[in-house]
Design a protein around this motif. Structure first.
Motif: not given
Length: 306
Positions: A25-30, A43-48, A220-227
């Protein structure tokens, strides 16, 4: 308190599903933050999910071997992957509340899929809760001129694809619940990475997806936290969906609508009209109703399995 198909209380499975709903529900923001740095949601999805899969393999080295021994998990790979492709892309480029609500036409898909795949014939109560939830969805999406909403842009179609795929994912988790848990999780993480990568490469070839930018600390930091958040959320989905009926899972996960609506309004990404409040109230009522015990006998764990 509701009971799970295995006979235990449904509190922990419901809370696990709500944790997953909160993450989504809050993933839209990152995802939008990443997009602002030139990272397409594919690409974000593939990396995560690649990072999540690597974490799983580090903790459970035998996960791939367990996955290889279960050919039926390939459908879970596709369903889980398309769920993320559809939802993550749509929520990044479309209106957040509209996307989430179109995604949560999912209970309709569950009614259509659970009977042939799980042998779960919908009860009168399940159909009534479904009708209440869909009444809420249609109330929110009703056009200002009184006409019924139809998909008008790519984000709408992506949201519908994601919802259908998510329903199939939940059903396959029930159908394959006797497969090792590490194999099911590997299928979901691998599917998220594989299908997003395939869609991204196809999009690049068609000229609608830009190539991923060079790694930088800014994103990359945002991607790691989201992952990490998706890792925890998917474990919650795995735990909850394997212990509740497909209909209950679909309706409990409607709480994502509340999380998405509240976060998008708080951050100025949406403006909730009165009909949205009314529709949201109906959806919440349907989700709360799903916690009441069913009057029918629980479907055996192996129902629908071949």
């Amino acid at each position: 308190m509701a009971s799970s198909p295995r006979g235990g209380p449904a509190l922990w499975p419901v809370l696990a599903l709500m944790l997953n709903a909160l993450v989504w529900g809050i993933s839209w923001w990152p995802f939008r933050v990443l997009q602002s740095h030139g990272v397409h949601p594919l690409w974000s999805t593939a990396l995560i999910y690649l990072l999540s899969l690597l974490c799983l393999l580090a903790l459970r080295p035998g996960a791939l071997r367990a996955f290889a021994s279960q050919p039926g998990l390939w459908l879970l790979v596709v369903a889980s992957g398309l769920t993320n492709v559809g939802f993550n892309w749509a929520v990044t480029v479309g209106d957040v509340v509209r996307v989430v609500l179109l995604f949560y036409l999912m209970p309709a898909w569950t009614v259509l899929l659970a009977w042939p795949l799980l042998g779960e014939k919908p009860t009168a109560g399940a159909l009534a809760r479904l009708a209440l939830a869909l009444a809420g969805v249609f109330t929110v999406l009703q056009a200002g001129d009184g006409g019924w909403p139809l998909p008008r842009e790519a984000a709408d179609w992506l949201a519908l694809l994601g919802g259908f795929s998510f329903s199939l994912t939940n059903i396959m988790l029930r159908r394959l619940q006797r497969a090792p848990a590490q194999a099911r999780i590997a299928a979901m993480f691998g599917g998220g990475a594989l299908m997003a990568l395939a869609a991204g490469l196809a999009g690049m070839g068609a000229g609608i997806v830009a190539a991923p930018p060079a790694p930088s600390f800014a994103w990359t930091g945002v991607a790691l936290v989201l992952g990490l958040a998706f890792l925890v959320g998917n474990v919650g989905l795995q735990y909850g969906a394997a212990r509740l009926s497909a209909h209950t899972t679909a309706l409990v996960m409607l709480s994502e609508v509340i999380f998405a609506s509240a976060s998008s309004v708080a951050l100025g990404a949406a403006d909730l009209a009165p009909r949205t409040w009314l529709g949201g109230a109906l959806i919440v009522a349907a989700a709360a109703w799903s916690a009441w015990p069913e009057r029918q006998a629980a479907v055996p764990a192996a129902a629908g399995a071949k």
